[in-house]
Design a protein around this motif. Sequence first.
Motif: not given
Length: 373
Positions: A90-102
């Motif tokens: 439900e928050t795919a954009l937030r996860w994608a940004q977080a995964a890129d940051a990792e």
Amino acid sequence: MTGREREIGERFAAARLWAAARAPYLTSALFALQPLVHDTAPPRPSADEHGNVHLDPAATLPVPELGWWLLHHVGHVLRDHHTRARPYEETALRWAQAADAEINDDLARLDAVPADAITPDTLGLPDGLLAERYAELLDLIDVPPGLAPCAPPPFTGPESMTSLERELLARAVAAEIDARGTAPGGWRRWAEAVLRPEVDWRARLARLVRRGLAQASGRVDYSHRRPSRRASAAPSIVLPALVRPLPRVAVLVDTSGSVARTALERALTELDGILRATGHQWVDVTCCDTQAYPAQRVRSAAQVKLAGGGGTDLRPGFEAAAPGADLLVVLTDGNTPWPDRRPRPQVVVCLFGTGPEPPPWAHTVRVTEGSAA
């Protein structure tokens, strides 16, 4: 193969060599990637969970920039971001940004970093965290505009790597990183977790509590609160029915001076969530150092008032908390005398630090500090 496809293939091969020269510990993963050229690919390279790199035939990225993206996508595949993303649908954009940051905290040190790459620095966050932690922090800040994460395309085949092959590849890469010892910190922490995984104490605590509740709920008794449906020989006699009451849970908290209050609060909060998920609306909490303090019936962990702070002897706490419980959860560092006999209820011990093991009649969960990656 058209001339354009051949040119893209040659640029992909050159980019892979560029990437392998800068991160030799990822060479085997880089050469496991398979290029797929098609008109529906996004302008910049993206990868699916099977290691296919989707390339736009109209894109003309320089070799170093394409190589940087290959290192980026190897990180997504090896760190299993596609599976870890499921709770964040439900928050795919937030996860994608977080995964890129990792991933990109390590890649930010390389040359040819794309201008639109998301890093912890561009988000204003610290390096070295897991994507799950970055996702939590992104809920608390205003993300700078214009930071678009790489969006993995839906998988359409072919399956260049199965889940088993990806797992074997991850272990091989982790072993290579471990042997070299020269990889950036994020990759070294990832390799350590792959080769020597730590048991998640939260998950183990949840399993043991649910198992104890399931065993206790098997106990049934007769009650007239719910009349039996079976007919009696005498119509005027109401037969009792078998009932399965909700198991009673008690918590015994070691409040001696040797146990950190922050550790106790963290474990209480975790236990609070587990019990709520099993339908429990309240729980009895007994604090004990060398004496048992009056039990507190609370509806949430935040209501517990920790009393004590002296020496350690949990035996009075067992005497006070155990008799009326079906499941007893004990929070302690283990530096205590234990009861000579096994208590009546199922016992789960949350053990802090490196204290001695409880008696064999207790199920033990070692509570560890969370780690970054």
